[in-house]
Structures are given as structure tokens and as C-alpha cells.
Design an enzyme around this catalytic site. Structure first.
Site, PDB file in Angstrom:
ATOM      1  N   LYS A   1     -12.711  11.980  45.166  1.00 35.90           N
ATOM      2  CA  LYS A   1     -12.854  13.309  45.771  1.00 35.90           C
ATOM      3  C   LYS A   1     -13.191  13.218  47.262  1.00 35.90           C
ATOM      4  O   LYS A   1     -12.827  14.113  48.041  1.00 35.90           O
ATOM      5  CB  LYS A   1     -13.896  14.129  45.007  1.00 35.90           C
ATOM      6  CG  LYS A   1     -13.464  14.467  43.573  1.00 35.90           C
ATOM      7  CD  LYS A   1     -12.155  15.253  43.527  1.00 35.90           C
ATOM      8  CE  LYS A   1     -11.763  15.709  42.143  1.00 35.90           C
ATOM      9  NZ  LYS A   1     -10.481  16.436  42.116  1.00 35.90           N
TER      10      LYS A   1
ATOM     11  N   ASP B   1       3.882  14.024  35.414  1.00 40.64           N
ATOM     12  CA  ASP B   1       2.677  13.205  35.550  1.00 40.64           C
ATOM     13  C   ASP B   1       2.519  12.933  37.042  1.00 40.64           C
ATOM     14  O   ASP B   1       3.360  12.246  37.637  1.00 40.64           O
ATOM     15  CB  ASP B   1       2.867  11.897  34.757  1.00 40.64           C
ATOM     16  CG  ASP B   1       1.672  10.977  34.894  1.00 40.64           C
ATOM     17  OD1 ASP B   1       0.817  11.208  35.769  1.00 40.64           O
ATOM     18  OD2 ASP B   1       1.600  10.001  34.112  1.00 40.64           O
ATOM     19  N   VAL B   2       1.465  13.461  37.639  1.00 36.25           N
ATOM     20  CA  VAL B   2       1.333  13.389  39.100  1.00 36.25           C
ATOM     21  C   VAL B   2       1.165  11.961  39.619  1.00 36.25           C
ATOM     22  O   VAL B   2       1.269  11.714  40.810  1.00 36.25           O
ATOM     23  CB  VAL B   2       0.167  14.267  39.634  1.00 36.25           C
ATOM     24  CG1 VAL B   2       0.426  15.732  39.400  1.00 36.25           C
ATOM     25  CG2 VAL B   2      -1.186  13.818  39.078  1.00 36.25           C
TER      26      VAL B   2
ATOM     27  N   TYR C   1     -14.802   8.962  40.287  1.00 36.54           N
ATOM     28  CA  TYR C   1     -14.546  10.377  40.566  1.00 36.54           C
ATOM     29  C   TYR C   1     -15.015  10.720  41.987  1.00 36.54           C
ATOM     30  O   TYR C   1     -14.293  11.355  42.766  1.00 36.54           O
ATOM     31  CB  TYR C   1     -15.279  11.241  39.534  1.00 36.54           C
ATOM     32  CG  TYR C   1     -14.952  12.715  39.604  1.00 36.54           C
ATOM     33  CD1 TYR C   1     -13.732  13.203  39.147  1.00 36.54           C
ATOM     34  CD2 TYR C   1     -15.871  13.620  40.124  1.00 36.54           C
ATOM     35  CE1 TYR C   1     -13.431  14.555  39.199  1.00 36.54           C
ATOM     36  CE2 TYR C   1     -15.579  14.978  40.181  1.00 36.54           C
ATOM     37  CZ  TYR C   1     -14.356  15.443  39.715  1.00 36.54           C
ATOM     38  OH  TYR C   1     -14.070  16.783  39.780  1.00 36.54           O
TER      39      TYR C   1
ATOM     40  N   ASN D   1      -4.051  20.283  42.245  1.00 36.17           N
ATOM     41  CA  ASN D   1      -5.228  20.612  41.433  1.00 36.17           C
ATOM     42  C   ASN D   1      -5.476  19.629  40.282  1.00 36.17           C
ATOM     43  O   ASN D   1      -6.620  19.468  39.850  1.00 36.17           O
ATOM     44  CB  ASN D   1      -5.037  22.037  40.879  1.00 36.17           C
ATOM     45  CG  ASN D   1      -6.022  22.369  39.785  1.00 36.17           C
ATOM     46  OD1 ASN D   1      -7.185  22.674  40.051  1.00 36.17           O
ATOM     47  ND2 ASN D   1      -5.588  22.281  38.526  1.00 36.17           N
TER      48      ASN D   1
ATOM     49  N   ASP E   1       0.939  17.395  32.893  1.00 37.25           N
ATOM     50  CA  ASP E   1       1.419  16.308  32.032  1.00 37.25           C
ATOM     51  C   ASP E   1       1.472  16.743  30.566  1.00 37.25           C
ATOM     52  O   ASP E   1       1.984  16.012  29.727  1.00 37.25           O
ATOM     53  CB  ASP E   1       0.536  15.058  32.199  1.00 37.25           C
ATOM     54  CG  ASP E   1      -0.921  15.315  31.854  1.00 37.25           C
ATOM     55  OD1 ASP E   1      -1.349  16.491  31.815  1.00 37.25           O
ATOM     56  OD2 ASP E   1      -1.652  14.328  31.637  1.00 37.25           O
TER      57      ASP E   1
ATOM     58  N   THR F   1     -14.925  25.175  32.580  1.00 37.65           N
ATOM     59  CA  THR F   1     -13.539  24.888  32.167  1.00 37.65           C
ATOM     60  C   THR F   1     -13.613  23.799  31.086  1.00 37.65           C
ATOM     61  O   THR F   1     -14.670  23.184  30.894  1.00 37.65           O
ATOM     62  CB  THR F   1     -12.679  24.338  33.337  1.00 37.65           C
ATOM     63  OG1 THR F   1     -13.135  23.013  33.636  1.00 37.65           O
ATOM     64  CG2 THR F   1     -12.737  25.209  34.574  1.00 37.65           C
TER      65      THR F   1
END
Ligand code: NAI
Length: 262
Positions: free
Chosen positions: A161, A66-67, A157, A93, A40, A192
């Protein structure tokens, strides 16, 4: 010299930094023909493309997507269908986190995390299917987490997942006869930009895993590449955990050390 992904066309979502960028680099190193990087964040994506190009000769295509948007997926696939005739690898991902407990998590927080992490993976598999079918030998890798295996305080979250883990198995069941394998990856804490704000938590968790450190994005990318390649030709519907041993009982080691039993 041939690589593990020789001749393959691969697509990575959320490819402008972190694990997605490491995947794109590894794919180029393993001689994929074409690597499609989407995110994005278009500005960051163009910088990432310059980085990835240094690792080999693959054709690199970047696209701002934008997924969470079904319309954007439709437009993207229309556009890609003019450029490529098959897709061999899809890495779902892209992801976000809102580290909020049940009591703190607003509906807005919930919807944002679920839409990117869960709906984004659903749309990715749904809209790439036509191109993946044309491969005859394709692989989908969905990015879950160790929070898709255990409980975690960030409720949205965690829910997203676990959903990715479940959807992966449904897709593996349905797509096997179409020549498409589908697996999920479950990283522990990886260095990351995603984790910049939780360095203290990571430091503590390092004492709970067998290797005593957080992982690096390239270490996840190596496993993604294995699942993307024909080396994993009999693996589908399964979970690959890369957490330095965090979910294999590391907390007991930390406790035992604290009480001088170790
Ligand atoms: P990151 O924050 O470095 O990268 C996330 C990427 O997703 C970025 O490229 C961002 O632009 C993209 N993105 C976010 N929302 C998007 C949207 N709506 N549409 C398109 N792209 C979007 O994160 P990192 O660490 O590289 O994480 C990658 C995946 O791995 C995520 O799904 C994350 O949940 C998962 N993961 C990460 C762990 C870690 O410790 N870093 C641990 C376990 C799983």
C-alpha cells in the site's frame, strides 16, 4: 438529468464485492455511460452486474481478469478496444491481504500480496494508458490504505500500500501532460467481506477514531466518484484519507479515556 459522470466510461477492478461494487453502483447513479466491472471471480461478477443494473441505465460490461497477469491485461485491452473508443476513469481497486508479521510472512504470502496489490496496479495503469490518453480528461484512482501512511503489522500488505501511494505520485507526474490525473485513496477500516475475520480488531479501533465506527463501502465510493469526476479537476498526485479520524491521533483519546483524563 445529468450526473457527475455524465458521458464517461469507467473501469473498476475487483468490482464484484465490497468497495469495488459500491464504486460501480455510484458510477451508475452518477450517470456514467459505460461501467466496466472486472474481477478474478466471474460467478460473483455476474451477480454483481445484476445488482448494479438496478441503479441506472449505464451499459455494464463484465470481464474476468486476474490483475496479476500481463497476458490477461493485454487480451482484455484488445477486447475493450473493439467496444470502447476511450477510457475516462480507471479505479485500481482489486486487493488482497495476508495478515502476517515479518516473522510469520512466507515468501509465498509476500509474493501473492505484492503481486495483486502492487503489480496489479502497475499493470492496470500501464495497459489502460492508451485508452485513457484518448479521453483527454481522465482520472485514475488507486486504492491504497491508511497502512500506506503508517506502519501496520501485516508486512506485505503495508509494503504494497506504500508502493501504491508512491506509484500514484510517479504516474501523476508522468501522465499530467497527457490529460490524466492520478490520486490515491486511503481508507481506514471499512465494513466489507475483506474484514470479516477481524471484527474484534475493528471494534477496538472504533474507540480510536473520531467517529466511533467503521466506514461503509458507499462512503469510500462517494470519494472515488469525486476524484473520478471533473469536480476534482485540479487534484492530482494527492492522498485522500477516509478513516473516521483514525490516523489523526485517535489513540490518544482512547488512552486518555482509559486513564480518566478525558
Ligand atoms: P473485498 O475483499 O471485498 O474485494 C476485493 C476484490 O478484489 C474482490 O472483488 C476480489 O475478487 C478482487 N480481487 C482479488 N484478487 C484479485 C485478482 N488477482 N484479480 C482481480 N481481482 C481480484 O475487499 P474491499 O474491502 O472491497 O477492498 C477493496 C480495496 O480497498 C482493496 O485494495 C483493499 O486493500 C482496499 N482497502 C480496504 C479496506 C477495508 O477495510 N475494507 C481498508 C483499506 C483499503
Amino acid at each position: 438529468m445529468s450526473g457527475k459522470l455524465n458521458g464517461k466510461t469507467a473501469l473498476v477492478t475487483g468490482a464484484c464485492n465490497g468497495i469495488g461494487l459500491a464504486d460501480a453502483i455510484e458510477f451508475v447513479k452518477e450517470k456514467a455511460d459505460t461501467v466496466i466491472m472486472v474481477s478474478d471471480n466471474n460467478e460473483r461478477l455476474l451477480e454483481a452486474k445484476e445488482t448494479v443494473k438496478q441503479y441506472g441505465n449505464a451499459e455494464i460490461i463484465t470481464y474476468r481478469l486476474d490483475v496479476t497477469s500481463e497476458n490477461e491485461w493485454k487480451d482484455f485491452i484488445d477486447e475493450m478496444s473493439k467496444k470502447i473508443n476511450k477510457l475516462d476513469v480507471l479505479v485500481n481497486n482489486a486487493g488482497v491481504n495476508k495478515r502476517a508479521t515479518f516473522q510469520e510472512c512466507t515468501l509465498e504470502d509476500w509474493n501473492h500480496v505484492i503481486t495483486v496489490n502492487q503489480t496489479g496496479v502497475f499493470l492496470g495503469m500501464k495497459y489502460c494508458l492508451a485508452l485513457l490518453k484518448k479521453s483527454g480528461n481522465a482520472s485514475i484512482i488507486n486504492m491504497s490504505s491508511i497502512t500506506g501512511l503508517t506502519g501496520y503489522f501485516a508486512v506485505a500488505y503495508t509494503a504494497s500500500k506504500w508502493a501504491v501511494r508512491g506509484m500514484t505520485k510517479s504516474a501523476a507526474m508522468e501522465f499530467g501532460e497527457l490529460g490524466i490525473r492520478v490520486n490515491s485513496i486511503h481508507p481506514g477500516f471499512i465494513n466489507t467481506p475483506f474484514n470479516e475475520s477481524i471484527q474484534d480488531l475493528i471494534k477496538l479501533s472504533n474507540g480510536m477514531n473520531s467517529l466511533g465506527r467503521a466506514g461503509e463501502a458507499f462512503e469510500i465510493a462517494k470519494a472515488v466518484t469525486f476524484l473520478a469526476s471533473d469536480d476534482s479537476s485540479y487534484m492530482t498526485g494527492t492522498e485522500v484519507i477516509l478513516d473516521g479520524g483514525l490516523t489523526s491521533g485517535g489513540q490518544f483519546k482512547l488512552l486518555a479515556k482509559q486513564f480518566n483524563n478525558y
